[in-house]
Design a protein around this motif. Structure first.
Motif, PDB file in Angstrom:
ATOM      1  N   ARG B   3       0.832  -1.184   0.000  1.00  0.00           N
ATOM      2  CA  ARG B   3       0.000   0.000   0.000  1.00  0.00           C
ATOM      3  C   ARG B   3       0.868   1.236   0.000  1.00  0.00           C
ATOM      4  O   ARG B   3       1.905   1.260   0.635  1.00  0.00           O
ATOM      5  N   LYS B   4       0.409   2.252  -0.670  1.00  0.00           N
ATOM      6  CA  LYS B   4       1.163   3.491  -0.707  1.00  0.00           C
ATOM      7  C   LYS B   4       0.974   4.221   0.620  1.00  0.00           C
ATOM      8  O   LYS B   4      -0.140   4.359   1.115  1.00  0.00           O
ATOM      9  N   VAL B   5       2.065   4.678   1.217  1.00  0.00           N
ATOM     10  CA  VAL B   5       1.963   5.389   2.482  1.00  0.00           C
ATOM     11  C   VAL B   5       1.779   6.881   2.196  1.00  0.00           C
ATOM     12  O   VAL B   5       2.248   7.385   1.171  1.00  0.00           O
ATOM     13  N   THR B   6       1.054   7.580   3.056  1.00  0.00           N
ATOM     14  CA  THR B   6       0.808   9.003   2.825  1.00  0.00           C
ATOM     15  C   THR B   6       1.668   9.860   3.756  1.00  0.00           C
ATOM     16  O   THR B   6       2.199   9.369   4.748  1.00  0.00           O
ATOM     17  N   LEU B   7       1.768  11.138   3.409  1.00  0.00           N
ATOM     18  CA  LEU B   7       2.485  12.108   4.247  1.00  0.00           C
ATOM     19  C   LEU B   7       2.006  12.031   5.689  1.00  0.00           C
ATOM     20  O   LEU B   7       2.783  12.048   6.637  1.00  0.00           O
ATOM     21  N   LYS B   8       0.673  11.975   5.815  1.00  0.00           N
ATOM     22  CA  LYS B   8       0.061  12.006   7.134  1.00  0.00           C
ATOM     23  C   LYS B   8       0.471  10.801   7.967  1.00  0.00           C
ATOM     24  O   LYS B   8       0.770  10.915   9.154  1.00  0.00           O
ATOM     25  N   GLN B   9       0.492   9.628   7.310  1.00  0.00           N
ATOM     26  CA  GLN B   9       0.869   8.412   8.021  1.00  0.00           C
ATOM     27  C   GLN B   9       2.331   8.466   8.475  1.00  0.00           C
ATOM     28  O   GLN B   9       2.658   8.061   9.585  1.00  0.00           O
ATOM     29  N   ILE B  10       3.206   8.993   7.618  1.00  0.00           N
ATOM     30  CA  ILE B  10       4.620   9.110   7.999  1.00  0.00           C
ATOM     31  C   ILE B  10       4.746  10.025   9.216  1.00  0.00           C
ATOM     32  O   ILE B  10       5.438   9.705  10.192  1.00  0.00           O
ATOM     33  N   ALA B  11       4.028  11.170   9.157  1.00  0.00           N
ATOM     34  CA  ALA B  11       4.097  12.145  10.252  1.00  0.00           C
ATOM     35  C   ALA B  11       3.652  11.501  11.561  1.00  0.00           C
ATOM     36  O   ALA B  11       4.282  11.657  12.613  1.00  0.00           O
ATOM     37  N   LYS B  12       2.556  10.744  11.481  1.00  0.00           N
ATOM     38  CA  LYS B  12       2.004  10.119  12.683  1.00  0.00           C
ATOM     39  C   LYS B  12       2.976   9.087  13.238  1.00  0.00           C
ATOM     40  O   LYS B  12       3.275   9.054  14.431  1.00  0.00           O
ATOM     41  N   GLU B  13       3.507   8.282  12.335  1.00  0.00           N
ATOM     42  CA  GLU B  13       4.393   7.197  12.730  1.00  0.00           C
ATOM     43  C   GLU B  13       5.659   7.724  13.412  1.00  0.00           C
ATOM     44  O   GLU B  13       6.121   7.182  14.408  1.00  0.00           O
ATOM     45  N   LEU B  14       6.197   8.814  12.877  1.00  0.00           N
ATOM     46  CA  LEU B  14       7.462   9.342  13.412  1.00  0.00           C
ATOM     47  C   LEU B  14       7.233  10.446  14.448  1.00  0.00           C
ATOM     48  O   LEU B  14       8.180  11.051  14.945  1.00  0.00           O
ATOM     49  N   ASP B  15       5.947  10.763  14.688  1.00  0.00           N
ATOM     50  CA  ASP B  15       5.589  11.784  15.666  1.00  0.00           C
ATOM     51  C   ASP B  15       6.219  13.153  15.351  1.00  0.00           C
ATOM     52  O   ASP B  15       6.802  13.798  16.220  1.00  0.00           O
ATOM     53  N   VAL B  16       6.149  13.541  14.091  1.00  0.00           N
ATOM     54  CA  VAL B  16       6.572  14.892  13.701  1.00  0.00           C
ATOM     55  C   VAL B  16       5.422  15.529  12.919  1.00  0.00           C
ATOM     56  O   VAL B  16       4.432  14.864  12.633  1.00  0.00           O
ATOM     57  N   SER B  17       5.534  16.820  12.591  1.00  0.00           N
ATOM     58  CA  SER B  17       4.442  17.479  11.870  1.00  0.00           C
ATOM     59  C   SER B  17       4.497  17.118  10.386  1.00  0.00           C
ATOM     60  O   SER B  17       5.529  16.688   9.877  1.00  0.00           O
ATOM     61  N   ILE B  18       3.368  17.310   9.714  1.00  0.00           N
ATOM     62  CA  ILE B  18       3.290  17.041   8.281  1.00  0.00           C
ATOM     63  C   ILE B  18       4.268  17.931   7.531  1.00  0.00           C
ATOM     64  O   ILE B  18       4.924  17.519   6.575  1.00  0.00           O
ATOM     65  N   SER B  19       4.370  19.172   8.013  1.00  0.00           N
ATOM     66  CA  SER B  19       5.271  20.118   7.380  1.00  0.00           C
ATOM     67  C   SER B  19       6.727  19.624   7.456  1.00  0.00           C
ATOM     68  O   SER B  19       7.490  19.741   6.491  1.00  0.00           O
ATOM     69  N   THR B  20       7.089  19.043   8.595  1.00  0.00           N
ATOM     70  CA  THR B  20       8.451  18.513   8.763  1.00  0.00           C
ATOM     71  C   THR B  20       8.712  17.363   7.789  1.00  0.00           C
ATOM     72  O   THR B  20       9.768  17.291   7.163  1.00  0.00           O
ATOM     73  N   VAL B  21       7.725  16.479   7.638  1.00  0.00           N
ATOM     74  CA  VAL B  21       7.883  15.373   6.697  1.00  0.00           C
ATOM     75  C   VAL B  21       8.076  15.914   5.293  1.00  0.00           C
ATOM     76  O   VAL B  21       9.008  15.538   4.569  1.00  0.00           O
ATOM     77  N   SER B  22       7.182  16.838   4.924  1.00  0.00           N
ATOM     78  CA  SER B  22       7.209  17.392   3.580  1.00  0.00           C
ATOM     79  C   SER B  22       8.564  18.048   3.301  1.00  0.00           C
ATOM     80  O   SER B  22       9.179  17.840   2.253  1.00  0.00           O
ATOM     81  N   LYS B  23       9.051  18.837   4.278  1.00  0.00           N
ATOM     82  CA  LYS B  23      10.332  19.524   4.088  1.00  0.00           C
ATOM     83  C   LYS B  23      11.512  18.533   4.082  1.00  0.00           C
ATOM     84  O   LYS B  23      12.461  18.705   3.332  1.00  0.00           O
ATOM     85  N   SER B  24      11.442  17.511   4.929  1.00  0.00           N
ATOM     86  CA  SER B  24      12.528  16.533   4.975  1.00  0.00           C
ATOM     87  C   SER B  24      12.676  15.821   3.636  1.00  0.00           C
ATOM     88  O   SER B  24      13.788  15.571   3.165  1.00  0.00           O
ATOM     89  N   LEU B  25      11.541  15.500   3.016  1.00  0.00           N
ATOM     90  CA  LEU B  25      11.582  14.781   1.748  1.00  0.00           C
ATOM     91  C   LEU B  25      12.166  15.651   0.640  1.00  0.00           C
ATOM     92  O   LEU B  25      12.690  15.152  -0.339  1.00  0.00           O
ATOM     93  N   ARG B  26      12.056  16.978   0.820  1.00  0.00           N
ATOM     94  CA  ARG B  26      12.642  17.913  -0.149  1.00  0.00           C
ATOM     95  C   ARG B  26      14.046  18.338   0.285  1.00  0.00           C
ATOM     96  O   ARG B  26      14.586  19.300  -0.231  1.00  0.00           O
ATOM     97  N   ASN B  27      14.578  17.672   1.331  1.00  0.00           N
ATOM     98  CA  ASN B  27      15.933  17.974   1.797  1.00  0.00           C
ATOM     99  C   ASN B  27      16.116  19.410   2.268  1.00  0.00           C
ATOM    100  O   ASN B  27      17.177  20.007   2.081  1.00  0.00           O
ATOM    101  N   SER B  28      15.082  19.976   2.887  1.00  0.00           N
ATOM    102  CA  SER B  28      15.167  21.366   3.315  1.00  0.00           C
ATOM    103  C   SER B  28      16.175  21.518   4.462  1.00  0.00           C
ATOM    104  O   SER B  28      16.168  20.751   5.421  1.00  0.00           O
TER     105      SER B  28
END
Lengths: 340, 340
Positions: B3-28
Motif C-alpha cells: 500500500r502506498k503510504v501518505t504524508l500524514k501516516q509518515i508524520a504520525k508514525e514518526l511523531d513529527v508534523s506534516i510540514s516537517t515530513v514534507s520539508k525533509s523529503l525535499r531535503n530542506s
C-alpha cells in the motif's frame, strides 16, 4: 507518450453523446454494433484508458472519498459536505468534491475522472437531468467494478446501493400538523411543480395532514411554482384573494418570499400570518422575522453517508445487502410562527 | 504491491508534523540532518512516492483544475467556484474542489493528493492557519515542479505567482463615501479585529473616507467583533449609546445583525438608520429590508482566476512574469439605505 484522450473528446470527435461513448466502451447491447466498433477503434487509436478499478482496488487504496453533487450555492449541500468531512477526517480519509451543475454529461465525466485512480468510493446526489433521463449506467458501472457508492437526498430506486434520505412526506405532514394544532384552519401551501420529486412528496404530506384533521383541501390555497422568477407574483396573488392564516412553504426561498410579499402588503408576520419553511439554511436564521422551519439536518446526513461508505470500504468480505437510512428531521421554532 | 503510504501516516508514525515530513523529503536545510534521514529512510521503506510532476507534466495532461479553499458555507467561495466552473467548461477542463477547513495541515495534504497526478494546476485561497504560520513551502514546491498556481482573495506576497484580488480598502472607502454624500455625518463601523487582513483593510477605507471629508473619527462608533457569538450584544450596546445615522458593516452577517438589533430596539431601517454591508450573498438579497452592499463579484473573480491558470497551462514557453489582477467591486443599492 501520446496525450490521454477523454470521453468528452471521443464524443465530440465522433459526434455522439458521452453516454453513447461510455456504453460502447462497456460493450452495451443498447448501442448498435456499428457505433460500438467505431468508438472502440477510436479509443484504441488514441490510447483511451478505461477504469481498471477492479484490478487495482485490492492493492491500491487512495484513502480518498469522491463527492458528486448538483451544486453548492444551496446551503443544504454545503452542510452535507461538512458532515462528510467530519467523519472522513476522523477516519483518515481525504475528500474531493465535483459538481455536476445539474448536467448528466458532467456527472458522467466527473465519475469517470474520479474513478480512474483518484478515489476509493463515491457519495453522490443525482443531477436533475440524470433524474429526468433515468440513465444510471455510470453509477452501475463503478459499482460493478467494486467501488462502493452511497446516494443521498436525490436518489433512485433503479440502482442497488446504500442510500441516505429524509422522509419528506412525513416531515411536511408534521409541519402542517404543527400549524393545525395551533388552531389554524386556513393553511396555504407554496410548493414546486409535481415533477420535482421532493416537492411532490412534501405536497402529499400537506394533503394528508389536512385530510387526517378533517380540513377541506382548497386548490385556491395551493401555489405551484415552476420558475423562481414569478414566485413573488404568484404568492402575492394568492395572498390577495385568499388571506390564509398560515403558510407551509416547501423550501426557504419560497418561505422568505412569502414574508417579503406579506410585509409589502401590510400583513404582519407572525401576528396575522404564520409561516413555516423547509431547509434550515442561513436565510431562515437571519431573515427578519427568522423562519420556523423543518431542519433537514444536512450535517447528520453527510456523517451517516460517510460512515456507510467507509464501513463498506473497510469490509473484509463483500456484502450484497444494502441499507437505506432515514435521517430524522425536526422542527426549529423561530419568530415566523405565532406562539399561542 | 505494498500500500502506498501518505504524508500524514509518515508524520504520525514518526511523531513529527506534516510540514516537517514534507520539508525533509525535499531535503530542506530547515530540518535537522537526523530528522531528514529518519523521514527519508521511512519513506523509502514504505514506498512513499513523491510528486514527479516535472517529469510527467509535458507528457500527461489531466485537463483538470484543482481548487483548494478554506470552506464553502460562505456564499462568496461558492460563487468563485461557479465562475471557475464556467471558464473551465468553456475550455474543456474539469474541476476538483478540496477544502482546507482553515487548517494548514489539511491544505498541505490536499495539495499533495491533487499534485500527484490528479490536476494540471491550482486555484487557491489560503487557510487562516496558513496565513498565521506564514509557511508556504507546499505552494512553492508545486510551482517549482512546474505546476502553475493562482491565488485569489486570501493571498500572500511571499509566493511569486498569479493572483486575483479586490481592492478592499478602496471598496470600503467608496461605500462610506456613498453614505457621506447622502448627508450622513454620524457613521458607525462594525468590523473584525485587526489581525484579519481583509477586516483591517476595510477599516482603513472607513477611516480614510471620514478623514478626506473632514469628519471626525469617533472610537465609540467603531465596534470590533472578535467572536460572532457576542456580535449582537456589542452592536446593541453601540446603538444604545451612540444612535448613529448610518452603519458600514464589513460583511453581510454583521450587516443583517445590525438590522435585527435595530428592529428589536424600535429603530426603523432605513428611515432612521441606513446600513451598508460587504459581500453580496443570499442574506443580503433576501433579508427584510434587503441590504445595500459592496459586491465582491465572486463569479468574475473565479472567471479571471481560471483564465489566468489556463493561459499559463497552455503557454508554449514558460513565462516568469506574474500578474496580480484587481477585480472591480461595485455598490448594489437596495432597501437598507435611505434614498434621498
Amino acid at each position: 507518450m501520446k496525450r490521454k484522450v477523454t470521453l468528452k473528446q471521443i464524443a465530440k470527435e465522433l459526434d455522439v453523446s458521452i453516454s453513447t461513448v461510455s456504453k460502447s466502451l462497456r460493450n452495451s447491447p443498447e448501442i448498435s454494433e456499428d457505433t460500438r466498433q467505431k468508438v472502440q477503434a477510436f479509443a484504441k487509436l488514441y490510447n483511451y484508458r478505461p477504469n481498471n478499478i477492479a484490478l487495482s482496488l485490492k492493492n491500491k487504496k487512495t484513502k480518498t472519498i469522491g463527492i458528486i453533487i448538483p451544486e453548492i450555492v444551496h446551503h443544504f449541500f454545503a452542510t452535507v459536505i461538512s458532515g462528510i468531512e467530519q467523519v472522513a477526517n476522523e477516519c483518515g480519509y481525504n475528500v474531493i468534491v465535483c459538481l455536476s451543475d445539474e448536467s448528466f454529461d458532467k456527472e458522467v465525466i466527473n465519475m469517470e475522472m474520479l474513478a480512474t485512480g483518484s478515489t476509493d468510493g463515491f457519495i453522490m446526489s443525482l443531477s436533475k437531468e440524470t433524474q429526468q433521463k433515468k440513465d444510471f449506467h455510470h453509477i452501475q458501472e463503478v459499482i460493478n467494478q467494486g467501488m462502493p457508492v452511497v446516494l443521498f437526498d436525490r436518489i433512485t430506486n433503479d440502482v442497488l446501493c446504500d442510500k441516505v434520505i429524509i422522509d419528506d412526506r412525513r416531515a411536511a405532514y408534521e409541519a402542517v400538523e404543527f400549524l393545525i394544532k395551533k388552531g389554524f384552519k386556513k393553511i396555504a401551501l407554496v410548493t414546486t411543480v409535481d415533477y420535482v420529486s421532493v416537492g411532490k412528496l412534501r405536497t402529499d404530506g400537506y394533503t394528508n395532514a389536512l385530510h387526517d384533521h378533517d380540513l377541506p383541501l382548497n386548490d385556491d390555497l395551493v401555489v405551484k411554482i415552476e420558475d423562481i422568477e414569478n414566485c413573488a407574483l404568484k404568492i402575492e396573488a394568492m395572498l390577495q384573494q385568499q388571506r390564509p392564516e398560515a403558510i407551509f412553504a416547501v423550501n426557504e426561498l419560497f418561505a422568505v418570499t412569502c414574508i417579503k410579499q406579506a410585509t409589502k402588503m401590510g400583513i404582519k408576520v407572525p401576528e396575522e400570518l404564520s409561516i413555516i419553511g423547509f431547509t434550515d439554511g442561513i436565510i431562515s436564521q437571519y431573515s427578519s422575522p427568522s423562519i420556523t422551519t423543518v431542519s433537514q439536518n444536512g450535517i447528520k446526513m453527510g456523517r451517516k453517508a460517510a460512515k456507510m461508505l467507509i464501513e463498506r470500504l473497510e469490509m473484509e468480505e463483500e456484502d450484497e445487502r444494502y441499507r437505506t437510512e432515514v435521517i430524522e428531521t425536526h422542527l426549529v421554532e423561530r419568530e415566523s410562527t405565532l406562539s399561542l
